[in-house]
Motif scaffolding. Structure first.
Motif, short mmCIF file in Angstrom:
data_model
loop_
_atom_site.label_atom_id
_atom_site.label_comp_id
_atom_site.label_asym_id
_atom_site.label_seq_id
_atom_site.Cartn_x
_atom_site.Cartn_y
_atom_site.Cartn_z
N LEU A 175 110.80 114.08 69.74
CA LEU A 175 109.89 113.09 70.08
C LEU A 175 108.86 112.89 69.60
CD1 LEU A 175 110.58 109.92 70.52
CD2 LEU A 175 110.71 111.19 73.36
N LEU A 176 107.84 113.40 70.75
CA LEU A 176 106.60 113.47 70.92
C LEU A 176 106.04 113.46 69.05
CD1 LEU A 176 105.54 116.36 73.61
CD2 LEU A 176 105.58 113.75 73.74
N ASP A 177 106.03 114.63 67.89
CA ASP A 177 105.53 114.52 67.28
C ASP A 177 106.50 113.47 66.40
OD1 ASP A 177 105.32 116.02 64.85
OD2 ASP A 177 107.07 116.48 64.32
N LEU A 178 106.82 112.65 66.10
CA LEU A 178 107.64 112.00 65.73
C LEU A 178 106.70 110.25 65.50
CD1 LEU A 178 111.20 112.39 64.92
CD2 LEU A 178 109.43 112.33 62.92
N THR A 179 106.68 109.94 67.34
CA THR A 179 106.20 109.08 67.92
C THR A 179 104.59 108.85 67.10
OG1 THR A 179 107.49 108.93 69.74
CG2 THR A 179 105.66 107.40 70.09
N LEU A 180 103.65 110.47 67.52
CA LEU A 180 102.60 110.40 67.08
C LEU A 180 101.96 110.25 65.38
CD1 LEU A 180 99.27 112.33 67.85
CD2 LEU A 180 100.12 113.86 67.43
N LYS A 181 102.84 110.76 64.53
CA LYS A 181 103.23 110.33 62.88
C LYS A 181 103.18 109.13 62.99
CE LYS A 181 104.60 114.91 61.78
NZ LYS A 181 105.76 115.75 60.99
N ALA A 182 103.59 107.98 63.75
CA ALA A 182 104.21 106.70 63.86
C ALA A 182 102.86 106.07 64.04
CB ALA A 182 105.28 106.60 64.40
N MET A 183 102.18 106.72 64.68
CA MET A 183 100.96 106.05 65.66
C MET A 183 99.39 106.52 64.57
SD MET A 183 101.22 105.58 69.65
CE MET A 183 99.98 105.05 70.21
N ALA A 184 99.60 106.90 63.85
CA ALA A 184 98.55 107.89 63.26
C ALA A 184 99.27 106.81 62.04
CB ALA A 184 98.30 108.91 62.53
N ALA A 185 100.08 106.80 61.79
CA ALA A 185 100.38 105.76 60.18
C ALA A 185 99.89 104.64 60.79
CB ALA A 185 102.00 106.17 59.90
N CYS A 186 100.94 103.65 61.75
CA CYS A 186 99.91 102.77 61.96
C CYS A 186 99.06 102.67 63.10
CB CYS A 186 101.35 101.84 63.04
SG CYS A 186 103.13 102.40 62.87
N GLU A 187 98.27 103.27 62.86
CA GLU A 187 97.21 102.98 63.15
C GLU A 187 95.94 101.55 63.03
OE1 GLU A 187 93.32 105.65 64.76
OE2 GLU A 187 94.62 106.14 65.59
N ASP A 188 95.76 101.48 61.46
CA ASP A 188 94.70 100.87 61.15
C ASP A 188 95.88 99.36 61.29
OD1 ASP A 188 92.91 102.62 60.66
OD2 ASP A 188 93.90 103.04 58.52
N GLU A 189 96.66 99.08 60.99
CA GLU A 189 97.63 98.23 61.43
C GLU A 189 97.68 97.48 62.76
OE1 GLU A 189 102.65 97.08 60.86
OE2 GLU A 189 102.11 98.49 59.99
N ILE A 190 97.80 98.78 63.34
CA ILE A 190 97.63 98.36 65.27
C ILE A 190 96.31 96.93 65.46
CG2 ILE A 190 97.98 98.36 67.23
CD1 ILE A 190 100.30 100.97 66.26
N GLN A 191 95.38 98.02 65.12
CA GLN A 191 94.16 97.65 65.25
C GLN A 191 93.30 96.50 64.58
OE1 GLN A 191 91.98 100.82 64.02
NE2 GLN A 191 90.73 101.09 66.19
N ALA A 192 93.96 96.28 63.68
CA ALA A 192 93.32 94.69 62.37
C ALA A 192 94.83 93.50 63.40
CB ALA A 192 94.34 95.20 61.23
N GLU A 193 95.60 93.63 63.53
CA GLU A 193 96.33 92.60 64.31
C GLU A 193 95.62 93.10 65.55
OE1 GLU A 193 99.28 90.65 63.92
OE2 GLU A 193 99.32 91.18 61.71
N SER A 194 95.70 93.72 65.96
CA SER A 194 94.58 93.36 68.37
C SER A 194 93.46 92.74 67.74
CB SER A 194 94.69 94.93 68.19
OG SER A 194 95.81 95.80 68.47
N GLU A 195 92.98 93.09 66.53
CA GLU A 195 91.68 91.73 66.54
C GLU A 195 91.79 90.06 66.08
OE1 GLU A 195 89.52 93.87 63.36
OE2 GLU A 195 89.14 96.09 64.17
N LYS A 196 92.92 89.66 66.74
CA LYS A 196 93.77 88.65 66.53
C LYS A 196 93.66 88.21 67.27
CE LYS A 196 95.88 89.94 61.38
NZ LYS A 196 97.37 89.54 60.82
N ILE A 197 93.45 89.34 68.53
CA ILE A 197 94.08 88.73 69.62
C ILE A 197 93.37 87.38 70.70
CG2 ILE A 197 95.13 89.15 72.04
CD1 ILE A 197 95.90 91.82 70.94
N GLY A 198 93.38 86.63 70.68
CA GLY A 198 93.06 85.22 71.73
C GLY A 198 92.14 84.77 70.54
#
Length: 198
Positions: A175-198
């Motif tokens: 679980l730790l390994d897969l979730t870490l991989k998921a977050m690493a793979a999605c980090e740029d996408e999450i950051q781009a989405e987060s920048e739109k908040i507000g």
């Protein structure tokens, strides 16, 4: 099924805090990654919407988390099976109020949400401690060390994470390994989405 745009509107109707919205975006991206990884490619959007809306009631009603969600979700036209999935991530967790949530995670998607939700917070906290402020260069052994340190990210409940792994029939390390991989793979996408908040 409602559109992603409608789901995001519903989320932001009840959630204004950028921290809560970023967490929703993180869990959405992680759930979509897991859907692909576990062979549910045709359900990617569904898994994502469940992740996006999973904490819809938390900002306004932290003392009734997962109890208030159904009425908010029904008002937004969310289907009963999606409501079940969202509410099940609070199953039998001591949130400091009664009654405890008695809707158990049944489908694999629901079990993934239960397991990964809390863990995403711990991984973000670990990433922010790094010089890179990223989880892309974080190794599993580093995450395991942070997980075992009781004083680190004390608000992240390790019992819930361990229960989540057990419900999936996985070793905690998987679980730790897969979730870490998921977050690493999605980090740029999450950051781009987060920048739109507000």
């Amino acid at each position: 099924m409602i559109s992603r745009e409608e789901a995001y509107s519903l989320l932001t109707k009840y959630n204004k805090d950028s921290f809560h919205i970023q967490h929703a975006l993180t869990v959405e991206a992680v759930m979509k990654w897991y859907a692909k990884e576990l062979g549910y490619g045709e359900e990617v959007e569904y898994w994502g919407l469940v992740g996006l809306l999973h904490d819809i009631d938390f900002e306004l009603y932290p003392e009734q988390h997962c109890l208030k969600a159904p009425e908010m979700l029904r008002e937004g036209g969310i289907s009963e099976d999606m409501i079940h999935a969202i509410v099940s991530h609070g199953f039998d967790i001591d949130m400091g109020f009664e009654p405890r949530i008695d809707v158990a995670p049944e489908r694999e998607m629901e079990k993934v949400l239960f397991a990964a939700d809390e863990l995403t917070g711990l991984i973000w906290a670990a990433a922010l401690m790094r010089p890179s402020k990223s989880c892309k260069d974080m190794e599993l052994k580093s995450l395991k060390k942070k997980y075992k340190s009781k004083g680190f990210a004390a608000g992240c409940n390790r019992d819930i994470i361990a229960r989540g792994a057990a419900q999936l029939g996985w070793e905690l390390e998987k679980l730790l390994d897969l979730t870490l991989k998921a977050m690493a793979a999605c980090e740029d996408e999450i950051q781009a989405e987060s920048e739109k908040i507000g």
